[in-house]
Design a protein around this motif. Sequence first.
Motif, PDB file in Angstrom:
ATOM      1  N   LEU A  85      -7.046  27.085   6.436  1.00 42.07           N
ATOM      2  CA  LEU A  85      -6.176  25.932   6.232  1.00 42.07           C
ATOM      3  C   LEU A  85      -7.019  24.790   5.697  1.00 42.07           C
ATOM      4  O   LEU A  85      -7.998  24.379   6.319  1.00 42.07           O
ATOM      5  N   GLU A  86      -6.613  24.290   4.555  1.00 44.50           N
ATOM      6  CA  GLU A  86      -7.354  23.224   3.896  1.00 44.50           C
ATOM      7  C   GLU A  86      -6.986  21.870   4.508  1.00 44.50           C
ATOM      8  O   GLU A  86      -5.813  21.590   4.769  1.00 44.50           O
ATOM      9  N   ALA A  87      -7.961  21.023   4.721  1.00 39.10           N
ATOM     10  CA  ALA A  87      -7.719  19.657   5.187  1.00 39.10           C
ATOM     11  C   ALA A  87      -7.330  18.803   3.984  1.00 39.10           C
ATOM     12  O   ALA A  87      -7.990  18.841   2.950  1.00 39.10           O
ATOM     13  N   VAL A  88      -6.232  18.074   4.094  1.00 35.45           N
ATOM     14  CA  VAL A  88      -5.740  17.237   3.001  1.00 35.45           C
ATOM     15  C   VAL A  88      -5.581  15.800   3.486  1.00 35.45           C
ATOM     16  O   VAL A  88      -5.474  15.546   4.686  1.00 35.45           O
ATOM     17  N   SER A  89      -5.567  14.869   2.545  1.00 37.43           N
ATOM     18  CA  SER A  89      -5.413  13.470   2.926  1.00 37.43           C
ATOM     19  C   SER A  89      -3.959  13.010   2.811  1.00 37.43           C
ATOM     20  O   SER A  89      -3.566  12.034   3.437  1.00 37.43           O
ATOM     21  N   THR A  90      -3.139  13.707   1.996  1.00 34.31           N
ATOM     22  CA  THR A  90      -1.716  13.387   1.888  1.00 34.31           C
ATOM     23  C   THR A  90      -0.913  14.681   1.771  1.00 34.31           C
ATOM     24  O   THR A  90      -1.415  15.690   1.288  1.00 34.31           O
ATOM     25  N   PHE A  91       0.335  14.627   2.243  1.00 29.81           N
ATOM     26  CA  PHE A  91       1.249  15.737   2.023  1.00 29.81           C
ATOM     27  C   PHE A  91       2.678  15.228   2.111  1.00 29.81           C
ATOM     28  O   PHE A  91       2.938  14.161   2.656  1.00 29.81           O
ATOM     29  N   LYS A  92       3.599  15.993   1.535  1.00 27.89           N
ATOM     30  CA  LYS A  92       5.012  15.645   1.573  1.00 27.89           C
ATOM     31  C   LYS A  92       5.688  16.384   2.709  1.00 27.89           C
ATOM     32  O   LYS A  92       5.517  17.589   2.857  1.00 27.89           O
ATOM     33  N   TYR A  93       6.437  15.657   3.519  1.00 25.21           N
ATOM     34  CA  TYR A  93       7.180  16.230   4.630  1.00 25.21           C
ATOM     35  C   TYR A  93       8.591  15.676   4.593  1.00 25.21           C
ATOM     36  O   TYR A  93       8.788  14.456   4.700  1.00 25.21           O
ATOM     37  N   LEU A  94       9.577  16.543   4.412  1.00 24.84           N
ATOM     38  CA  LEU A  94      10.988  16.157   4.336  1.00 24.84           C
ATOM     39  C   LEU A  94      11.217  15.055   3.307  1.00 24.84           C
ATOM     40  O   LEU A  94      11.991  14.119   3.516  1.00 24.84           O
ATOM     41  N   GLY A  95      10.539  15.137   2.174  1.00 26.68           N
ATOM     42  CA  GLY A  95      10.738  14.191   1.088  1.00 26.68           C
ATOM     43  C   GLY A  95       9.927  12.924   1.182  1.00 26.68           C
ATOM     44  O   GLY A  95       9.962  12.102   0.273  1.00 26.68           O
ATOM     45  N   SER A  96       9.180  12.718   2.257  1.00 24.72           N
ATOM     46  CA  SER A  96       8.345  11.527   2.402  1.00 24.72           C
ATOM     47  C   SER A  96       6.878  11.912   2.314  1.00 24.72           C
ATOM     48  O   SER A  96       6.482  12.974   2.800  1.00 24.72           O
ATOM     49  N   THR A  97       6.093  11.029   1.734  1.00 21.28           N
ATOM     50  CA  THR A  97       4.661  11.263   1.627  1.00 21.28           C
ATOM     51  C   THR A  97       3.968  10.672   2.846  1.00 21.28           C
ATOM     52  O   THR A  97       4.158   9.497   3.167  1.00 21.28           O
ATOM     53  N   GLU A 131      13.844   2.920   6.636  1.00 27.44           N
ATOM     54  CA  GLU A 131      13.932   2.367   7.990  1.00 27.44           C
ATOM     55  C   GLU A 131      12.674   2.644   8.800  1.00 27.44           C
ATOM     56  O   GLU A 131      12.439   2.011   9.827  1.00 27.44           O
ATOM     57  N   THR A 132      11.832   3.560   8.339  1.00 26.51           N
ATOM     58  CA  THR A 132      10.580   3.853   9.049  1.00 26.51           C
ATOM     59  C   THR A 132       9.397   3.080   8.473  1.00 26.51           C
ATOM     60  O   THR A 132       8.297   3.186   8.990  1.00 26.51           O
ATOM     61  N   TRP A 133       9.620   2.300   7.417  1.00 24.21           N
ATOM     62  CA  TRP A 133       8.531   1.566   6.782  1.00 24.21           C
ATOM     63  C   TRP A 133       8.250   0.271   7.534  1.00 24.21           C
ATOM     64  O   TRP A 133       9.162  -0.437   7.944  1.00 24.21           O
ATOM     65  N   ALA A 134       6.987  -0.064   7.680  1.00 26.72           N
ATOM     66  CA  ALA A 134       6.579  -1.373   8.188  1.00 26.72           C
ATOM     67  C   ALA A 134       6.120  -2.174   6.973  1.00 26.72           C
ATOM     68  O   ALA A 134       4.985  -2.072   6.537  1.00 26.72           O
ATOM     69  N   LEU A 135       7.048  -2.958   6.412  1.00 22.06           N
ATOM     70  CA  LEU A 135       6.786  -3.638   5.151  1.00 22.06           C
ATOM     71  C   LEU A 135       6.004  -4.922   5.345  1.00 22.06           C
ATOM     72  O   LEU A 135       6.261  -5.685   6.276  1.00 22.06           O
ATOM     73  N   THR A 136       5.098  -5.151   4.427  1.00 21.20           N
ATOM     74  CA  THR A 136       4.420  -6.437   4.335  1.00 21.20           C
ATOM     75  C   THR A 136       5.148  -7.253   3.273  1.00 21.20           C
ATOM     76  O   THR A 136       5.998  -6.738   2.542  1.00 21.20           O
ATOM     77  N   ARG A 137       4.817  -8.511   3.175  1.00 22.00           N
ATOM     78  CA  ARG A 137       5.440  -9.365   2.163  1.00 22.00           C
ATOM     79  C   ARG A 137       5.114  -8.847   0.756  1.00 22.00           C
ATOM     80  O   ARG A 137       5.946  -8.903  -0.145  1.00 22.00           O
ATOM     81  N   GLN A 138       3.910  -8.328   0.565  1.00 24.84           N
ATOM     82  CA  GLN A 138       3.495  -7.792  -0.730  1.00 24.84           C
ATOM     83  C   GLN A 138       4.376  -6.601  -1.129  1.00 24.84           C
ATOM     84  O   GLN A 138       4.831  -6.510  -2.273  1.00 24.84           O
ATOM     85  N   LEU A 139       4.652  -5.696  -0.197  1.00 25.85           N
ATOM     86  CA  LEU A 139       5.496  -4.543  -0.496  1.00 25.85           C
ATOM     87  C   LEU A 139       6.945  -4.962  -0.743  1.00 25.85           C
ATOM     88  O   LEU A 139       7.625  -4.393  -1.594  1.00 25.85           O
ATOM     89  N   GLU A 140       7.419  -5.971  -0.010  1.00 26.44           N
ATOM     90  CA  GLU A 140       8.763  -6.496  -0.260  1.00 26.44           C
ATOM     91  C   GLU A 140       8.861  -7.045  -1.673  1.00 26.44           C
ATOM     92  O   GLU A 140       9.854  -6.819  -2.362  1.00 26.44           O
ATOM     93  N   ASN A 141       7.824  -7.772  -2.115  1.00 27.85           N
ATOM     94  CA  ASN A 141       7.806  -8.319  -3.470  1.00 27.85           C
ATOM     95  C   ASN A 141       7.840  -7.203  -4.508  1.00 27.85           C
ATOM     96  O   ASN A 141       8.526  -7.319  -5.526  1.00 27.85           O
ATOM     97  N   ILE A 142       7.104  -6.125  -4.270  1.00 28.62           N
ATOM     98  CA  ILE A 142       7.083  -5.000  -5.207  1.00 28.62           C
ATOM     99  C   ILE A 142       8.483  -4.392  -5.326  1.00 28.62           C
ATOM    100  O   ILE A 142       8.950  -4.085  -6.431  1.00 28.62           O
ATOM    101  N   MET A 152      -0.807   4.821   5.447  1.00 26.74           N
ATOM    102  CA  MET A 152      -0.574   3.696   4.547  1.00 26.74           C
ATOM    103  C   MET A 152       0.771   3.894   3.845  1.00 26.74           C
ATOM    104  O   MET A 152       1.005   4.914   3.214  1.00 26.74           O
ATOM    105  N   ILE A 153       1.635   2.917   3.956  1.00 27.70           N
ATOM    106  CA  ILE A 153       2.976   3.017   3.404  1.00 27.70           C
ATOM    107  C   ILE A 153       3.000   2.676   1.919  1.00 27.70           C
ATOM    108  O   ILE A 153       3.960   2.995   1.215  1.00 27.70           O
ATOM    109  N   GLN A 154       1.924   2.065   1.393  1.00 30.79           N
ATOM    110  CA  GLN A 154       1.888   1.675  -0.016  1.00 30.79           C
ATOM    111  C   GLN A 154       2.090   2.876  -0.935  1.00 30.79           C
ATOM    112  O   GLN A 154       2.779   2.781  -1.953  1.00 30.79           O
ATOM    113  N   GLU A 155       1.514   4.010  -0.599  1.00 28.18           N
ATOM    114  CA  GLU A 155       1.658   5.204  -1.419  1.00 28.18           C
ATOM    115  C   GLU A 155       3.110   5.678  -1.438  1.00 28.18           C
ATOM    116  O   GLU A 155       3.639   6.049  -2.481  1.00 28.18           O
ATOM    117  N   GLU A 156       3.768   5.639  -0.293  1.00 29.78           N
ATOM    118  CA  GLU A 156       5.179   6.042  -0.217  1.00 29.78           C
ATOM    119  C   GLU A 156       6.049   5.103  -1.043  1.00 29.78           C
ATOM    120  O   GLU A 156       6.927   5.552  -1.777  1.00 29.78           O
TER     121      GLU A 156
END
Length: 124
Positions: free
Chosen positions: A20-32, A88-99, A38-42
């Motif tokens: 089993l390879e160790a990975v830093s990101t993966f998709k689960y049920l459509g979410s990264t 609804e699971t995201w913890a948004l910062t002001r920067q992400l809201e602006n994006i 880090m929610i920025q990637e999602e």
Amino acid sequence: MEFSRTPNLVGDMDFGGSKLEAVSTFKYLGSTITSHNMIQEEVRLRIAAGTRCSWALDNILRSRNLSRPTKTQIYTAIIRPVVLYRCETWALTRQLENILEVFQRSILRRIWGPVWDDGATIMN
């Protein structure tokens, strides 16, 4: 994926002869999901999906046969849910809201056109 305070503590694992390879990101049920949570990637991937959706609907959004309120309803019913999936699971910062607001304004600007202020003109 491994979650640890020290990176690369676990690494690849063997289970019954299967590696089993160790990975830093993966998709689960459509979410990264990232190893650093880090929610920025999602958000970035969701905006990219919304952009693809808007370009697929570009001929409809630019059509003169549909009214602007109808096009806005199309945006609200089709494009916005693609971008805000599982938000609804995201913890948004002001920067992400602006994006997210920049993305929304770009789509609405394509539907409604440029805004003309009193006495102002748009130069080409």
